[in-house]
Design a protein around this motif. Structure first.
Motif, PDB file in Angstrom:
ATOM      1  N   GLY A 191      88.536  62.266  47.103  1.00  0.00           N
ATOM      2  CA  GLY A 191      87.609  62.777  48.104  1.00  0.00           C
ATOM      3  C   GLY A 191      86.207  62.212  47.996  1.00  0.00           C
ATOM      4  O   GLY A 191      85.360  62.495  48.848  1.00  0.00           O
ATOM      5  N   GLN A 192      85.964  61.400  46.976  1.00  0.00           N
ATOM      6  CA  GLN A 192      84.671  60.743  46.827  1.00  0.00           C
ATOM      7  C   GLN A 192      84.733  59.283  47.249  1.00  0.00           C
ATOM      8  O   GLN A 192      83.889  58.809  48.015  1.00  0.00           O
ATOM      9  CB  GLN A 192      84.210  60.815  45.367  1.00  0.00           C
ATOM     10  CG  GLN A 192      82.876  60.117  45.095  1.00  0.00           C
ATOM     11  CD  GLN A 192      82.687  59.783  43.628  1.00  0.00           C
ATOM     12  OE1 GLN A 192      83.652  59.517  42.909  1.00  0.00           O
ATOM     13  NE2 GLN A 192      81.439  59.790  43.182  1.00  0.00           N
ATOM     14  N   THR A 193      85.756  58.544  46.765  1.00  0.00           N
ATOM     15  CA  THR A 193      85.826  57.097  46.988  1.00  0.00           C
ATOM     16  C   THR A 193      86.771  56.686  48.107  1.00  0.00           C
ATOM     17  O   THR A 193      86.680  55.577  48.615  1.00  0.00           O
ATOM     18  CB  THR A 193      86.272  56.381  45.703  1.00  0.00           C
ATOM     19  OG1 THR A 193      87.649  56.733  45.412  1.00  0.00           O
ATOM     20  CG2 THR A 193      85.399  56.766  44.525  1.00  0.00           C
ATOM     21  N   PHE A 246      82.529  66.591  47.885  1.00  0.00           N
ATOM     22  CA  PHE A 246      83.314  65.773  48.804  1.00  0.00           C
ATOM     23  C   PHE A 246      82.408  64.824  49.586  1.00  0.00           C
ATOM     24  O   PHE A 246      81.330  65.203  50.044  1.00  0.00           O
ATOM     25  CB  PHE A 246      84.072  66.658  49.797  1.00  0.00           C
ATOM     26  CG  PHE A 246      85.403  67.126  49.302  1.00  0.00           C
ATOM     27  CD1 PHE A 246      86.558  66.413  49.579  1.00  0.00           C
ATOM     28  CD2 PHE A 246      85.500  68.289  48.545  1.00  0.00           C
ATOM     29  CE1 PHE A 246      87.787  66.846  49.113  1.00  0.00           C
ATOM     30  CE2 PHE A 246      86.724  68.727  48.075  1.00  0.00           C
ATOM     31  CZ  PHE A 246      87.878  68.004  48.356  1.00  0.00           C
ATOM     32  N   LYS A 247      82.862  63.583  49.751  1.00  0.00           N
ATOM     33  CA  LYS A 247      82.204  62.616  50.632  1.00  0.00           C
ATOM     34  C   LYS A 247      83.089  62.235  51.814  1.00  0.00           C
ATOM     35  O   LYS A 247      82.610  61.721  52.817  1.00  0.00           O
ATOM     36  CB  LYS A 247      81.831  61.354  49.845  1.00  0.00           C
ATOM     37  CG  LYS A 247      80.603  61.499  48.970  1.00  0.00           C
ATOM     38  CD  LYS A 247      80.109  60.140  48.485  1.00  0.00           C
ATOM     39  CE  LYS A 247      78.760  60.253  47.839  1.00  0.00           C
ATOM     40  NZ  LYS A 247      78.247  58.917  47.413  1.00  0.00           N
ATOM     41  N   ILE A 248      84.393  62.455  51.670  1.00  0.00           N
ATOM     42  CA  ILE A 248      85.363  62.131  52.720  1.00  0.00           C
ATOM     43  C   ILE A 248      85.701  63.411  53.476  1.00  0.00           C
ATOM     44  O   ILE A 248      86.076  64.421  52.875  1.00  0.00           O
ATOM     45  CB  ILE A 248      86.647  61.522  52.128  1.00  0.00           C
ATOM     46  CG1 ILE A 248      86.321  60.337  51.205  1.00  0.00           C
ATOM     47  CG2 ILE A 248      87.613  61.110  53.227  1.00  0.00           C
ATOM     48  CD1 ILE A 248      85.721  59.152  51.898  1.00  0.00           C
ATOM     49  N   SER A 249      85.569  63.372  54.812  1.00  0.00           N
ATOM     50  CA  SER A 249      85.862  64.558  55.612  1.00  0.00           C
ATOM     51  C   SER A 249      87.368  64.697  55.855  1.00  0.00           C
ATOM     52  O   SER A 249      88.149  63.771  55.605  1.00  0.00           O
ATOM     53  CB  SER A 249      85.142  64.469  56.963  1.00  0.00           C
ATOM     54  OG  SER A 249      85.714  63.444  57.770  1.00  0.00           O
ATOM     55  N   ILE A 290      89.495  66.189  45.837  1.00  0.00           N
ATOM     56  CA  ILE A 290      90.737  65.484  46.168  1.00  0.00           C
ATOM     57  C   ILE A 290      91.323  66.064  47.451  1.00  0.00           C
ATOM     58  O   ILE A 290      91.375  67.296  47.621  1.00  0.00           O
ATOM     59  CB  ILE A 290      91.758  65.600  45.024  1.00  0.00           C
ATOM     60  CG1 ILE A 290      91.265  64.808  43.809  1.00  0.00           C
ATOM     61  CG2 ILE A 290      93.139  65.101  45.451  1.00  0.00           C
ATOM     62  CD1 ILE A 290      92.089  64.983  42.568  1.00  0.00           C
ATOM     63  N   TRP A 291      91.719  65.187  48.366  1.00  0.00           N
ATOM     64  CA  TRP A 291      92.445  65.600  49.574  1.00  0.00           C
ATOM     65  C   TRP A 291      93.941  65.452  49.313  1.00  0.00           C
ATOM     66  O   TRP A 291      94.400  64.412  48.856  1.00  0.00           O
ATOM     67  CB  TRP A 291      92.070  64.733  50.775  1.00  0.00           C
ATOM     68  CG  TRP A 291      90.742  65.068  51.373  1.00  0.00           C
ATOM     69  CD1 TRP A 291      89.577  64.367  51.279  1.00  0.00           C
ATOM     70  CD2 TRP A 291      90.443  66.216  52.179  1.00  0.00           C
ATOM     71  NE1 TRP A 291      88.566  64.996  51.957  1.00  0.00           N
ATOM     72  CE2 TRP A 291      89.061  66.131  52.518  1.00  0.00           C
ATOM     73  CE3 TRP A 291      91.194  67.299  52.639  1.00  0.00           C
ATOM     74  CZ2 TRP A 291      88.440  67.092  53.314  1.00  0.00           C
ATOM     75  CZ3 TRP A 291      90.564  68.258  53.414  1.00  0.00           C
ATOM     76  CH2 TRP A 291      89.217  68.152  53.747  1.00  0.00           C
ATOM     77  N   MET A 292      94.683  66.502  49.620  1.00  0.00           N
ATOM     78  CA  MET A 292      96.142  66.465  49.524  1.00  0.00           C
ATOM     79  C   MET A 292      96.724  66.619  50.931  1.00  0.00           C
ATOM     80  O   MET A 292      96.401  67.577  51.635  1.00  0.00           O
ATOM     81  CB  MET A 292      96.663  67.583  48.622  1.00  0.00           C
ATOM     82  CG  MET A 292      96.076  67.589  47.209  1.00  0.00           C
ATOM     83  SD  MET A 292      96.524  66.143  46.226  1.00  0.00           S
ATOM     84  CE  MET A 292      98.284  66.416  46.017  1.00  0.00           C
ATOM     85  N   VAL A 293      97.538  65.651  51.344  1.00  0.00           N
ATOM     86  CA  VAL A 293      98.229  65.722  52.637  1.00  0.00           C
ATOM     87  C   VAL A 293      99.716  65.883  52.346  1.00  0.00           C
ATOM     88  O   VAL A 293     100.329  65.017  51.716  1.00  0.00           O
ATOM     89  CB  VAL A 293      97.990  64.461  53.492  1.00  0.00           C
ATOM     90  CG1 VAL A 293      98.763  64.560  54.801  1.00  0.00           C
ATOM     91  CG2 VAL A 293      96.508  64.268  53.754  1.00  0.00           C
TER      92      VAL A 293
END
Length: 342
Positions: A299-301, A99-102, A281-284
């Motif tokens: 979650g990377q880009t 992951f790169k995105i918090s 991958i972030w799932m909301v």
């Protein structure tokens, strides 16, 4: 087998930090490089039933997991655990993109994606619509493919010219043959039964320069699943995915003709190799109009896929202010409300 990563300083549960790329302790702030983390601080326990039921070493709670889960968090105390025996043998991923995105960045992106309420229904942004925010590693297969193509076609070149009072049309016919050898590297296809294939496809591309050799600490603090489909089962899908690229390349080799009529088009695509990998991958999941909707982020880009709820009146007013014409406005509204995923 259940794996937990304990802080050498305070004993709290550590998790992978997307900002620093380290194992991080939320209590004392200690950060450790994954490569250097000492085995003596890795807590491993075993369960007789493939870890479908395990005891959290932090609080003692009994947690039941889905049979496909490879990493999760304790619902009672929030401790991150990795189910190691589901990541061994043929179930062991070869590579992972961390992951790169918090989580906070994902939530902020969700609010921005909803345009801060400018086009959403009244009260949508003021209410707490978010039901769950989940960072998950989704299983993918990466394929290296080779396609051998043999084409026979008839091409035409048409020109018009004037001679005296007459306009002539001249058509010349050509035999066109092509023998093409195409290689495709790292073509991705998601291998999870639960994930929507259309959403997963739209979250691409992933940047492969960030691929790391798989190590379980990358999963700490996130949810992860093992694949439901092996590479042979998904091969027809990935083969179909590259078909459009093959057709496009064939057409590009025949530029300059007025028309092309194919006699034969033989395409033989074979798998050279495949690799099992995990992508972030972030799932909301958010609630609106008595139903649950999904927002997904790479979650990377940071690429976003989803479709926010729209207020017809707000959209009409917004387009009217920039378009000025009711016909154009209604056409644009129809496109936005009836279109596919963004």
């Amino acid at each position: 087998m259940v794996i937990q990563y304990k802080c050498p300083n305070c004993g709290d549960d550590m998790a992978f930090d997307s900002e620093t790329g380290t194992l991080s302790c939320p209590s004392c702030g200690r950060k450790d490089n994954i490569e250097d983390f000492s085995d003596e601080h890795i807590l491993t326990t075993f369960s007789e039933d493939e870890a479908k039921e395990y005891h959290c070493e932090n609080c003692g709670a009994v947690i039941l997991t889905d049979a496909d889960t490879t990493a999760t968090t304790c619902s009672f105390c929030g401790a991150g655990v990795v189910l190691g025996d589901r990541l061994s043998g043929v179930l062991a991923p070869k590579m992972v993109i961390p992951f790169k995105i918090s989580k906070d960045e994902a939530i902020q992106a969700f609010r921005t994606w909803c345009k801060n309420g400018r086009l959403t229904p009244k009260g949508f942004m003021s209410a707490d619509r978010i039901k769950a925010v989940t960072g998950m590693y989704v299983p993918f297969w990466l394929y290296d493919l080779n396609s051998k193509v043999h084409v026979q076609a008839t091409g035409t070149k048409v020109r018009e010219y004037t001679r005296g009072d007459y306009i002539y049309t001249e058509t010349k016919y050509y035999d066109v043959m092509r023998d093409i050898n195409l290689d495709y590297k790292k073509v991705p296809t998601d291998a999870s039964e639960k994930m929507n294939d259309e959403i997963m496809d739209k979250l691409e591309p992933f940047h492969y320069e960030d691929l790391k050799e798989f190590k379980t600490p990358y999963l700490a603090g996130y949810i992860a699943e093992k694949y439901n489909y092996n590479d042979d089962e998904l091969y027809p899908r990935v083969k179909a995915r590259v078909q459009d690229f093959i057709d496009s390349y064939i057409d590009s080799t025949m530029a300059g003709y007025s028309s092309i009529s194919f006699k034969t088009k033989q395409i033989d695509t074979k798998k050279k190799q495949s690799a099992y990998v995990l992508f972030p991958i972030w799932m909301v999941y958010y609630d609106y109009d008595k139903s649950e909707h999904t927002f997904a982020m790479n979650g990377q880009t940071g690429k976003i896929v989803g479709k926010p709820p729209l207020s017809f009146g707000k959209v009409a007013a917004w387009f009217s202010s920039i378009a000025g014409g009711s016909f154009i406005t209604l056409k644009l509204i129809a496109f936005m409300l009836g279109g596919g995923l963004w």
